[in-house]
Scaffold this motif. Structure first.
Motif, PDB file in Angstrom:
ATOM      1  N   VAL A 434      45.798  38.764  38.559  1.00 25.81           N
ATOM      2  CA  VAL A 434      45.439  40.059  37.974  1.00 25.81           C
ATOM      3  C   VAL A 434      46.635  40.997  38.112  1.00 25.81           C
ATOM      4  O   VAL A 434      47.455  40.845  39.018  1.00 25.81           O
ATOM      5  N   PRO A 435      46.775  41.967  37.203  1.00 22.88           N
ATOM      6  CA  PRO A 435      47.936  42.852  37.235  1.00 22.88           C
ATOM      7  C   PRO A 435      48.044  43.642  38.536  1.00 22.88           C
ATOM      8  O   PRO A 435      47.042  44.040  39.130  1.00 22.88           O
ATOM      9  N   ASP A 436      49.290  43.856  38.963  1.00 26.46           N
ATOM     10  CA  ASP A 436      49.560  44.653  40.151  1.00 26.46           C
ATOM     11  C   ASP A 436      50.804  45.484  39.871  1.00 26.46           C
ATOM     12  O   ASP A 436      51.819  44.960  39.389  1.00 26.46           O
ATOM     13  N   ALA A 437      50.731  46.779  40.159  1.00 30.12           N
ATOM     14  CA  ALA A 437      51.820  47.687  39.802  1.00 30.12           C
ATOM     15  C   ALA A 437      53.125  47.337  40.495  1.00 30.12           C
ATOM     16  O   ALA A 437      54.206  47.536  39.935  1.00 30.12           O
ATOM     17  N   ARG A 438      53.050  46.797  41.694  1.00 31.45           N
ATOM     18  CA  ARG A 438      54.270  46.523  42.454  1.00 31.45           C
ATOM     19  C   ARG A 438      54.776  45.101  42.271  1.00 31.45           C
ATOM     20  O   ARG A 438      55.974  44.869  42.092  1.00 31.45           O
ATOM     21  N   LEU A 439      53.871  44.131  42.295  1.00 35.42           N
ATOM     22  CA  LEU A 439      54.268  42.726  42.303  1.00 35.42           C
ATOM     23  C   LEU A 439      54.133  42.036  40.952  1.00 35.42           C
ATOM     24  O   LEU A 439      54.489  40.871  40.824  1.00 35.42           O
ATOM     25  N   GLY A 440      53.637  42.731  39.960  1.00 39.43           N
ATOM     26  CA  GLY A 440      53.441  42.116  38.646  1.00 39.43           C
ATOM     27  C   GLY A 440      52.063  41.517  38.522  1.00 39.43           C
ATOM     28  O   GLY A 440      51.255  41.921  37.674  1.00 39.43           O
ATOM     29  N   GLU A 441      51.777  40.544  39.367  1.00 34.23           N
ATOM     30  CA  GLU A 441      50.448  39.936  39.433  1.00 34.23           C
ATOM     31  C   GLU A 441      50.153  39.562  40.878  1.00 34.23           C
ATOM     32  O   GLU A 441      51.072  39.301  41.658  1.00 34.23           O
ATOM     33  N   VAL A 442      48.862  39.512  41.216  1.00 34.94           N
ATOM     34  CA  VAL A 442      48.413  39.019  42.513  1.00 34.94           C
ATOM     35  C   VAL A 442      47.143  38.195  42.299  1.00 34.94           C
ATOM     36  O   VAL A 442      46.512  38.259  41.245  1.00 34.94           O
ATOM     37  N   ALA A 443      46.789  37.425  43.313  1.00 32.57           N
ATOM     38  CA  ALA A 443      45.630  36.546  43.198  1.00 32.57           C
ATOM     39  C   ALA A 443      44.325  37.299  43.420  1.00 32.57           C
ATOM     40  O   ALA A 443      44.229  38.174  44.285  1.00 32.57           O
ATOM     41  N   ARG A 444      43.329  36.943  42.618  1.00 30.64           N
ATOM     42  CA  ARG A 444      41.959  37.379  42.855  1.00 30.64           C
ATOM     43  C   ARG A 444      41.080  36.134  42.868  1.00 30.64           C
ATOM     44  O   ARG A 444      41.174  35.298  41.971  1.00 30.64           O
ATOM     45  N   ALA A 445      40.224  36.014  43.885  1.00 33.31           N
ATOM     46  CA  ALA A 445      39.374  34.845  44.039  1.00 33.31           C
ATOM     47  C   ALA A 445      37.918  35.190  43.738  1.00 33.31           C
ATOM     48  O   ALA A 445      37.377  36.141  44.307  1.00 33.31           O
ATOM     49  N   PHE A 446      37.316  34.405  42.856  1.00 33.31           N
ATOM     50  CA  PHE A 446      35.881  34.506  42.574  1.00 33.31           C
ATOM     51  C   PHE A 446      35.195  33.390  43.354  1.00 33.31           C
ATOM     52  O   PHE A 446      35.500  32.210  43.161  1.00 33.31           O
ATOM     53  N   VAL A 447      34.292  33.788  44.242  1.00 33.02           N
ATOM     54  CA  VAL A 447      33.725  32.851  45.212  1.00 33.02           C
ATOM     55  C   VAL A 447      32.216  32.725  45.029  1.00 33.02           C
ATOM     56  O   VAL A 447      31.505  33.730  44.941  1.00 33.02           O
ATOM     57  N   VAL A 448      31.753  31.478  44.988  1.00 33.48           N
ATOM     58  CA  VAL A 448      30.319  31.178  45.031  1.00 33.48           C
ATOM     59  C   VAL A 448      30.022  30.694  46.441  1.00 33.48           C
ATOM     60  O   VAL A 448      30.628  29.719  46.916  1.00 33.48           O
ATOM     61  N   ALA A 449      29.106  31.387  47.129  1.00 26.60           N
ATOM     62  CA  ALA A 449      28.822  31.070  48.531  1.00 26.60           C
ATOM     63  C   ALA A 449      27.824  29.932  48.650  1.00 26.60           C
ATOM     64  O   ALA A 449      26.990  29.704  47.775  1.00 26.60           O
ATOM     65  N   ARG A 450      27.917  29.232  49.765  1.00 24.95           N
ATOM     66  CA  ARG A 450      26.907  28.230  50.112  1.00 24.95           C
ATOM     67  C   ARG A 450      25.649  28.945  50.611  1.00 24.95           C
ATOM     68  O   ARG A 450      25.694  30.131  50.951  1.00 24.95           O
ATOM     69  N   PRO A 451      24.541  28.258  50.682  1.00 25.91           N
ATOM     70  CA  PRO A 451      23.329  28.877  51.235  1.00 25.91           C
ATOM     71  C   PRO A 451      23.575  29.387  52.654  1.00 25.91           C
ATOM     72  O   PRO A 451      24.306  28.784  53.430  1.00 25.91           O
ATOM     73  N   GLY A 452      22.978  30.516  52.948  1.00 23.72           N
ATOM     74  CA  GLY A 452      23.180  31.137  54.252  1.00 23.72           C
ATOM     75  C   GLY A 452      23.929  32.430  54.109  1.00 23.72           C
ATOM     76  O   GLY A 452      24.152  32.924  53.001  1.00 23.72           O
ATOM     77  N   PRO A 453      24.372  33.007  55.208  1.00 25.75           N
ATOM     78  CA  PRO A 453      25.106  34.275  55.149  1.00 25.75           C
ATOM     79  C   PRO A 453      26.383  34.117  54.322  1.00 25.75           C
ATOM     80  O   PRO A 453      27.163  33.185  54.566  1.00 25.75           O
ATOM     81  N   PRO A 454      26.600  34.984  53.355  1.00 28.06           N
ATOM     82  CA  PRO A 454      27.813  34.862  52.526  1.00 28.06           C
ATOM     83  C   PRO A 454      29.057  35.224  53.313  1.00 28.06           C
ATOM     84  O   PRO A 454      29.011  36.071  54.213  1.00 28.06           O
ATOM     85  N   PRO A 455      30.184  34.623  52.998  1.00 26.16           N
ATOM     86  CA  PRO A 455      31.434  34.976  53.694  1.00 26.16           C
ATOM     87  C   PRO A 455      31.895  36.370  53.303  1.00 26.16           C
ATOM     88  O   PRO A 455      31.740  36.792  52.156  1.00 26.16           O
ATOM     89  N   GLN A 456      32.441  37.087  54.250  1.00 23.44           N
ATOM     90  CA  GLN A 456      32.964  38.421  53.982  1.00 23.44           C
ATOM     91  C   GLN A 456      34.427  38.333  53.532  1.00 23.44           C
ATOM     92  O   GLN A 456      35.155  37.423  53.948  1.00 23.44           O
ATOM     93  N   PRO A 457      34.852  39.264  52.689  1.00 21.27           N
ATOM     94  CA  PRO A 457      36.239  39.230  52.227  1.00 21.27           C
ATOM     95  C   PRO A 457      37.261  39.179  53.364  1.00 21.27           C
ATOM     96  O   PRO A 457      38.256  38.455  53.280  1.00 21.27           O
ATOM     97  N   GLU A 458      37.014  39.941  54.427  1.00 17.39           N
ATOM     98  CA  GLU A 458      37.955  39.954  55.541  1.00 17.39           C
ATOM     99  C   GLU A 458      38.047  38.567  56.191  1.00 17.39           C
ATOM    100  O   GLU A 458      39.120  38.139  56.627  1.00 17.39           O
ATOM    101  N   GLU A 459      36.903  37.887  56.251  1.00 23.56           N
ATOM    102  CA  GLU A 459      36.863  36.552  56.844  1.00 23.56           C
ATOM    103  C   GLU A 459      37.653  35.558  55.993  1.00 23.56           C
ATOM    104  O   GLU A 459      38.425  34.739  56.515  1.00 23.56           O
ATOM    105  N   LEU A 460      37.469  35.649  54.676  1.00 20.73           N
ATOM    106  CA  LEU A 460      38.187  34.755  53.775  1.00 20.73           C
ATOM    107  C   LEU A 460      39.685  35.035  53.799  1.00 20.73           C
ATOM    108  O   LEU A 460      40.506  34.116  53.763  1.00 20.73           O
ATOM    109  N   ALA A 461      40.039  36.318  53.865  1.00 21.56           N
ATOM    110  CA  ALA A 461      41.455  36.680  53.911  1.00 21.56           C
ATOM    111  C   ALA A 461      42.114  36.131  55.174  1.00 21.56           C
ATOM    112  O   ALA A 461      43.237  35.594  55.119  1.00 21.56           O
ATOM    113  N   ALA A 462      41.446  36.261  56.303  1.00 24.92           N
ATOM    114  CA  ALA A 462      41.994  35.745  57.557  1.00 24.92           C
ATOM    115  C   ALA A 462      42.144  34.229  57.503  1.00 24.92           C
ATOM    116  O   ALA A 462      43.133  33.669  57.997  1.00 24.92           O
TER     117      ALA A 462
END
Length: 501
Positions: A434-462
């Motif tokens: 996706v467009p980014d003003a500084r880097l040109g483009e950066v990654a964006r992830a679309f995530v489908v969670a498994r059954p149970g508590p969904p993963p949080q963005p901070e958890e996925l980033a780590a």
């Protein structure tokens, strides 16, 4: 032999010493090497490699930032008859281990501890999952003097058509492949590149582009040696430090991604530095705003601003603008093919095809991938979609391959997806740029969670930070109930891009 006539890199180093002698070749902080000094250091390093058993054709990996030691080591590797295998300094252990294993590298030279990265430890941690059986020795830059203390004469005779380097690049499968390129391809192509870039003897070239990328090594180190320019390496892109180097070292040539120039132009302290020595800028990789070209010429008074296009598989360059092209042409096209290279666009798919002396000899030990990339008529299928205008200038309009560019670095969604998919809370994932003003483009992830508590963005980033280089990290995560697919089950990334817009 004139440097411009050299067709092997060892001959180029020796010719530089003979013709440029006391002219500065490399300036890195307190280290200032003349062309005579550089040739002597390269010869010593080649002899040290020979003493460790490196023979013609052996792969030797180099994991370090821009600096005089990177330059000496790289030139020393090929002067010993070895094949250079550069590693990205942002790689994590598993990424580096895969390339070391895939290339069969016998020896690794590493600046362990650069920016706090414990490269050796990270390799050891990855060994269980990705062993490197061919790797016999790891030499850190802390051992530089001790390594050079043991030497023996180099027996290898390097020929122009010998393999010079393996720069690894990924495809849509996300599995890196080593592009095989020879001495003759590199030296011949960058004679043409340096002429179109108006690189001259005595120029002072600020090497910001990483040497582990073809733009840094071939359009930087090799081009400067061909023309008798001075290389001023910068290990980390830091705009104030860049501005200071331009002023202090009277830099005349500054290639880089658009991000570099926009950051310099917009820096609040730019006016405090004397940048009047700058003459040449060469850019590419991402969208180049017309206004940026105009500002470089108007505000920095640059004589030459050009854009170029190429892939690792084309030795880094296929097309270039010309110095007298107007800002609109430079911004909206990648220029015309360099002499000896053909470019055409497939009438059906619109894919850009390249043929010529600069096209790789194939992917290392991967005939199937080679056959997929290069057709029987010698055309390299780039995966990019584009159009040629009536002048033969190329404009890239889209990509067939699922790749986007982050600050000048290729990022491959399939590789990122493979990492995220291993998270225990993730069922499916799709990654786009996706467009980014500084880097040109950066990654964006679309995530489908498994059954149970969904993963949080901070958890996925780590989680991603443990496995991926920083430029590959998604800057955002979007939880979705399902991924859009066509009738054949393929994820419709075009729809994800539309939603992102």
């Amino acid at each position: 032999m004139e440097p411009l006539d050299a067709r092997t890199i060892p001959d180029l180093v020796r010719a530089g010493a003979a013709h440029h002698r006391d002219r500065e070749a490399v300036v890195d902080g307190d280290v200032r090497l003349t062309y005579t000094d550089l040739a002597a250091e390269v010869a010593r390093f080649a002899e040290a490699l020979a003493a460790r058993g490196v023979v013609k054709g052996d792969r030797v990996a180099l994991w370090a930032p821009n600096g005089w030691r990177w330059i000496v080591a790289a030139l020393g590797i090929v002067s010993a008859g070895g094949v250079l295998v550069p590693l990205n300094t942002r790689f994590k252990g598993p990424e580096a281990a895969y390339i070391l294993a895939r290339s069969g590298a016998r020896l690794l030279l590493v600046d362990d501890g650069f920016l706090g990265n414990r490269y050796v430890d990270s390799l050891a941690a990855a060994a269980a999952e990705t062993p490197t059986p061919a790797l016999e020795q790891i030499v850190t830059f802390a051992e530089w003097d001790a390594f050079l203390a043991v030497r023996q004469p180099v027996d290898a005779v390097v020929d122009p058509d010998d393999l010079a380097d393996l720069f690894f690049t990924s495809g849509t499968t996300g599995r890196p492949k080593g592009a095989m390129l020879t001495h003759r391809q590199t030296t011949r192509l960058y004679v043409a590149w340096s002429e179109l870039a108006d690189l001259r003897a005595g120029d002072r070239y600020l090497l910001v582009n990483p040497c582990f990328h073809t733009f840094g090594y071939k359009a930087g180190v090799i081009a400067c040696l061909l023309r008798g320019a001075t290389i001023v390496p910068q290990a980390v892109l830091d705009v104030p430090a860049t501005l200071d180097l331009v002023q202090r070292e009277r830099i005349t040539v500054l290639p880089g991604p658009p991000t570099l120039y926009t950051s310099m132009l917009d820096h609040p302290q730019r006016g405090a530095y004397d940048l009047s020595s700058l003459r040449v800028a060469v850019t590419g990789a991402t969208t180049v705003p017309v206004v940026m070209i105009e500002r470089l010429r108007a505000e920095l008074k640059l004589d030459t601003v050009i854009t170029a296009y190429g892939l690792t598989e084309t030795c880094g360059t296929a097309t270039m603008c010309r110095p007298d092209d107007d800002p609109e042409t430079i911004s909206t096209t990648c220029g015309a093919p360099v002499t000896g290279v053909e470019v055409r666009v497939d009438e059906v798919s619109g894919e850009v095809l390249v043929r010529g002396y600069n096209v790789m000899r194939g992917y290392f030990e991967d005939p199937a991938a080679t056959a997929d990339a290069i057709d029987p008529e010698g055309w390299l299928h780039t995966g990019d979609v584009g159009v040629l205008d009536e002048r033969g200038y190329l404009r890239i309009t889209d990509r067939l391959k699922d790749v986007f560019i982050v600050g000048g670095f290729n990022a491959y969604p399939a590789e990122i997806e493979q990492v995220i998919a291993r998270h225990p809370a993730v069922a499916e994932v799709a990654v786009i740029g996706v467009p980014d003003a500084r880097l040109g483009e950066v990654a964006r992830a679309f995530v489908v969670a498994r059954p149970g508590p969904p993963p949080q963005p901070e958890e996925l980033a780590a989680y991603c930070r443990e496995w991926l280089a920083n430029y590959k990290l998604p800057r955002s995560f979007v939880l979705v109930p399902a991924l859009p697919r066509n009738a054949g089950g393929k994820v419709l990334k075009t729809r994800l891009r539309e939603e992102a817009r």
